[in-house]
Design a protein around this motif. Structure first.
Motif, mmCIF file in Angstrom:
data_model
loop_
_atom_site.group_PDB
_atom_site.id
_atom_site.type_symbol
_atom_site.label_atom_id
_atom_site.label_comp_id
_atom_site.label_asym_id
_atom_site.label_seq_id
_atom_site.Cartn_x
_atom_site.Cartn_y
_atom_site.Cartn_z
ATOM 1 N N SER A 63 66.330 35.260 97.405
ATOM 2 C CA SER A 63 67.094 34.490 96.420
ATOM 3 C C SER A 63 67.957 33.392 97.043
ATOM 4 O O SER A 63 67.982 32.264 96.546
ATOM 5 N N TRP A 80 73.098 35.119 92.413
ATOM 6 C CA TRP A 80 71.860 35.898 92.328
ATOM 7 C C TRP A 80 72.230 37.377 92.345
ATOM 8 O O TRP A 80 73.216 37.756 92.971
ATOM 9 N N PRO A 85 64.489 37.284 93.878
ATOM 10 C CA PRO A 85 64.764 36.974 92.470
ATOM 11 C C PRO A 85 63.584 37.308 91.564
ATOM 12 O O PRO A 85 62.434 37.026 91.894
#
Ligand code: NA7
Length: 538
Positions: A63, A80, A85
């Motif tokens: 992320s 995040w 992610p």
């Protein structure tokens, strides 16, 4: 702010595609004061992350590195939640960026660009869409993505199937509940490998149809480490710069030794330590020669096979899941969460299509050479017509009426993956011949977009109206991309990098393997030398 429905008839630039690259291109073109419309086929912005909504869809770049770097405030503000992610989180990030910079008002959704014609006299492109728009612009910028044209299995019968079927890259927005269902999944690339563990949790029976076993490594995904986040945020400029100058777009300590100069015990320790890192490059970047020497590669491949044998309890399934016949890394390796473990469930079955090939889809399910498998739902995780598919789906006519299809009949030819001779004022973001798919995509996207924006600024200041890659520069670059590929094991494997997954597609190594750092330097040199290799005209 919502998207627009109108495409002005006269524009400075038309951008095709509203994913990470198209949206950033719009942002940069606006900075230059160029009137721009982005035309997007999807029902919303997001590109890859709009379409690929299958269960488990996740980026396999961490992320903190898979994000834009152009807006330091955004970089600091956005939080995040996980190490890697998920698709919904990436999509909400893209929406956040679009809202913050008010990008949607220049995006036309649910509209496909069908053709683009270059007019030599006016040095402009005329673009047409499937909704009847026609617009003329000086520049046409293709931000169509490298993996955006889905491919279905080459066997007959899909139209006969009476159950529901889904392609991973065209998943219903409302999601799919497989509870109580018998499900079949065809394909074990990244998409299949991410979706299978989640589908298995819902389905009554899951049958996985595997043609080629893939190398997959665990993500060890989880909540993001807040200390690491704070450290990166405190040093984001340096972290980004190191990524830009690296091989794949995220800085790593480069390997220094050959896998063959250390003994087996040291190799095993090294691979184990890198396996535990849970990332794509760990094991593959342990030694200098893993992607260049078959014997060296085999040491890492056998390490991964050993892991599969450890995890998968049924030796027959473990054997089928163990990749063979090609070098580790030369087909895109996968990152997974519980993929191999899934096969320890009794309701998860594995069919080896090398042993019993796929014959047809029937009204009830899937027929292989030895039997029919009845399923209620079928998931196609069968990949894409990569890198050239989306460009060639548009009827693009350059100078003298030559089409891109004709020009690329023997395989794509580009200069730096950015420009094509015979097609002035047309740019391909992350096009074939660029590192794109072999890199952290966002690093490549930002570099392309900024390079194109600098060039357009240069042209405006000098009152130039057309830019075109020269044939000589294009040939030299395309040969160089091939030579770099030939120096590795990549070109020995049938992969989508080679166009080998689509019957009839020219077998050419499409991405540039020299690394994003070396590539960036080359692009910088070209710009510094007055855009050497491009013909600029007034
Ligand atoms: P991939 O990686 O191209 O995987 C597609 C999978 O589907 C792969 O296992 C293929 O086997 C299989 N496939 C394709 N056609 C068939 C037929 N006709 N029969 C059986 N199996 C078939 O696509 P993904 O969507 O998973 O991932 C794409 C990229 O997204 C990935 O590389 C990352 O960069 C992110 P094959 O290997 O061709 O034998």
């Amino acid at each position: 702010m919502s998207a627009t429905n109108t495409v002005p008839r006269e524009l400075d630039a038309i951008v095709v595609g509203a994913g990470f690259s198209g949206l950033y291109m719009l942002y940069k073109l606006r900075e230059l004061g160029l009137s721009t419309t982005v035309i997007e086929a999807g029902g919303d912005i997001g590109g890859t992350w709009y379409w690929n909504r299958y269960p488990g869809a996740r980026c396999d770049v961490e992320s903190m590195h898979y994000s834009y770097s152009f807006d330091p405030e955004l970089e600091q503000d956005w939080e995040w939640t996980e190490k890697y992610p998920s698709q919904p989180e990436i999509l909400s990030y893209i929406h956040h960026v679009a809202d913050k910079h008010d990008l949607r008002k220049d995006v036309v959704l649910e509209t496909k660009v069908t053709s683009a014609y270059y007019d030599e006299d006016s040095a402009t492109w005329t673009v047409q869409t499937d909704r009847g728009h026609e617009a003329r612009a000086r520049y046409c910028i293709m931000a169509v993505g490298c993996l955006s044209v889905p491919k279905t299995p080459e066997v007959p019968g899909l139209e006969r199937f009476r159950g529901d079927w889904y392609h991973t890259c065209d998943w219903p927005e409302s999601g799919v509940d497989f509870t109580g269902k018998r499900v079949g999944v065809i394909g074990t690339g990244s998409s299949g490998i991410q979706a299978i563990p989640i589908i298995a949790k819902q389905a009554d029976e899951l049958t996985v149809f595997q043609r080629t076993a893939n190398f997959s490594l665990p993500t060890f995904n989880g909540p993001i480490d807040r200390e690491m986040v704070a450290e990166i945020k405190a040093n984001y400029r340096e972290v980004r710069e190191a990524g830009r100058r690296s091989g794949f777009g995220v800085a790593i300590d480069p390997p220094t030794k050959s896998a063959l100069e250390v003994d087996e015990e040291e190799r095993r320790r090294t691979y184990e330590e890198r396996w535990q890192r849970g990332n794509l490059t760990g094991v593959l970047q342990a030694y200098t020669d893993l992607l260049a020497d078959e014997r060296a590669n085999e040491t890492a491949a056998e390490f991964v096979r050993g892991k599969i044998r450890e995890i998968v309890k049924d030796p027959k399934k473990a054997e089928i899941l163990s990749p063979k016949g090609y070098a580790f890394g030369t087909k895109r390796p996968c990152l997974d969460t519980g993929y191999y473990e899934t096969f320890n469930n009794d309701h998860v079955h594995l069919v080896d299509l090398r042993e019993t090939p796929l014959v047809e889809i029937t009204d009830k399910g899937v027929r292989t050479s030895d039997r029919e498998y009845e399923v209620d739902s079928l998931v196609l995780a069968t990949g894409f017509d990569a890198m050239t598919g989306a460009l060639l789906n548009i009827d693009i006519h350059g100078k003298g009426g030559i089409t891109l299809k004709e020009k690329w009949a023997e395989g794509p030819m580009t200069y730096l993956g950015l420009g094509v001779s015979g097609f002035p004022n047309l740019f391909t973001i992350t096009g074939p011949g660029s590192p794109s798919v072999l890199s952290n995509m966002i690093v490549s996207i930002e570099q392309h977009v900024e390079w194109i924006a600098d060039l357009l600024d240069h042209m405006r200041k000098r009152e130039l109206t057309s830019v075109e890659a020269t044939e000589a520069a294009e040939k030299e670059w395309t040969d160089h991309v091939q030579e770099c590929g030939e120096a590795t094991l990549y070109t020995k494997t049938d992969s989508w990098y080679m166009g080998a997954n689509v019957p009839g597609k020219p077998r050419v190594f499409m991405p540039y393997i020299g690394g994003v750092g070396a590539y960036r330097e080359k692009c910088e040199q070209v710009a510094a030398q007055d855009y050497e290799g491009f013909a600029l005209r007034a």
